[in-house]
Scaffold this active site. Structure first.
Site, PDB file in Angstrom:
ATOM      1  CE1 TYR A 152      -1.845   9.664  -5.374  1.00 44.93           C
ATOM      2  CE2 TYR A 152      -1.201  11.982  -5.382  1.00 44.93           C
ATOM      3  CZ  TYR A 152      -2.104  10.983  -5.037  1.00 44.93           C
ATOM      4  OH  TYR A 152      -3.248  11.312  -4.352  1.00 44.93           O
ATOM      5  CB  CYS A 153       0.343   5.226  -7.545  1.00 41.85           C
ATOM      6  SG  CYS A 153       0.222   3.423  -7.423  1.00 41.85           S
TER       7      CYS A 153
END
Length: 285
Positions: free
Chosen positions: A146-147
């Site tokens: 994620y990110c």
């Protein structure tokens, strides 16, 4: 390239890692902006701020454009997480009591700090800090995390940290979240579900990550020993001292509280829709 900014004559240490569940992530973003302003105005030495927030998912502006964002936020709340929209770029990340956040705040008044230099500085600090654990830290995007970003930090191909930057009035904040303990895959599964509910198979203009929980882990999992936030804090301060700087403990001071109030008002306004549970359509990037 990353070491010269670590050679500060003095580091002002602001440790907010034990403020507990009442400490809201919105406060952190306002504090960093206030400190950027103070450092940029020459009213403060370089700052190292450490902070922990319990069960919070921090969204980037792009996340608020998900077609079913309201359902996705409801899911996070049902799972016991607060939801905050941050004032800098990037995408959704998980903060909890096993995640240590570190902000390094530098003045940009004399010399421009290139974006890459900010990232390299934090990478150099983390590599030095974790060397005593025998860890070989690599920087580069971990697809499926994620990110995701070009300065994801990983060990053996598994991401344990992500870095972002924010620039305010002559100050630069380089921020990292460091998954110290707990399950990296469980955090990633939460965000995978968030995007699944937020997209529901619809095509979106923005390419959101397809999160693969197996590519994320905490440092404790990767190093095979149970690490605590406090142990990492001591390692951080020792490492900064090893670059020759003098560290002193501090808190926000008078003028900084005035700046904090202004930045706090802005971030509260940005988060008004999230707090009220109203549809998220009006959030500006």
């Amino acid at each position: 390239m990353g070491h010269e900014l670590l050679r500060q004559p003095k580091w002002r240490v602001i440790d907010q890692s034990h403020f507990g569940p009442l400490f809201d992530a919105k406060q952190s973003f306002a504090i960093d902006d206030a400190l950027c302003t103070a450092v940029g105005a020459g009213q403060s030495d370089a700052v190292v701020r450490t902070w922990v927030h319990e069960n919070t998912v921090v969204l980037g502006a792009a996340d608020t454009k998900l077609p079913y964002i309201d359902e996705a936020i409801s899911f996070l709340r049902q799972e016991g997480y607060r939801v905050v929209v941050r004032n800098s770029g990037g995408l959704a990340v998980v903060l909890d009591s096993g995640v240590l956040n570190i902000s390094l705040i530098f003045p940009e008044t004399k010399n421009t700090i290139a974006i890459e230099q900010g990232y390299e500085t934090m990478y150099a600090l983390m590599a030095a800090m974790l060397a005593s654990y025998g860890a070989r830290v690599e920087a580069g995007e971990i697809v499926g995390s994620y990110c995701p970003g070009s300065y994801d930090l990983s060990i053996g191909g598994k991401k344990f940290a992500g870095i972002s930057q924010r620039r305010v009035r002559g100050g630069v904040a380089v921020q990292i979240y460091l998954c110290v303990n707990g399950s990296g895959a469980a955090r990633a599964e939460l965000i995978r579900r968030f995007y699944e509910l937020g997209r529901q198979g619809e095509k979106t203009k923005f390419a959101y990550p397809d999160v693969v929980p197996a590519v994320m882990a905490s440092l404790s999992e990767l190093l095979g020993c149970e690490l605590s936030i406090d142990e990492l804090l001591v390692a951080l301060w020792r490492t900064l001292q090893s670059f020759g700087g003098e560290l002193y403990s501090s808190a926000l001071e008078n003028g900084e509280w005035n700046w904090y109030e202004q930045y706090w008002a802005r971030i509260v306004e940005r988060n008004a829709n999230v707090s009220s549970g109203e549809p998220m359509r009006e959030v500006e990037p």
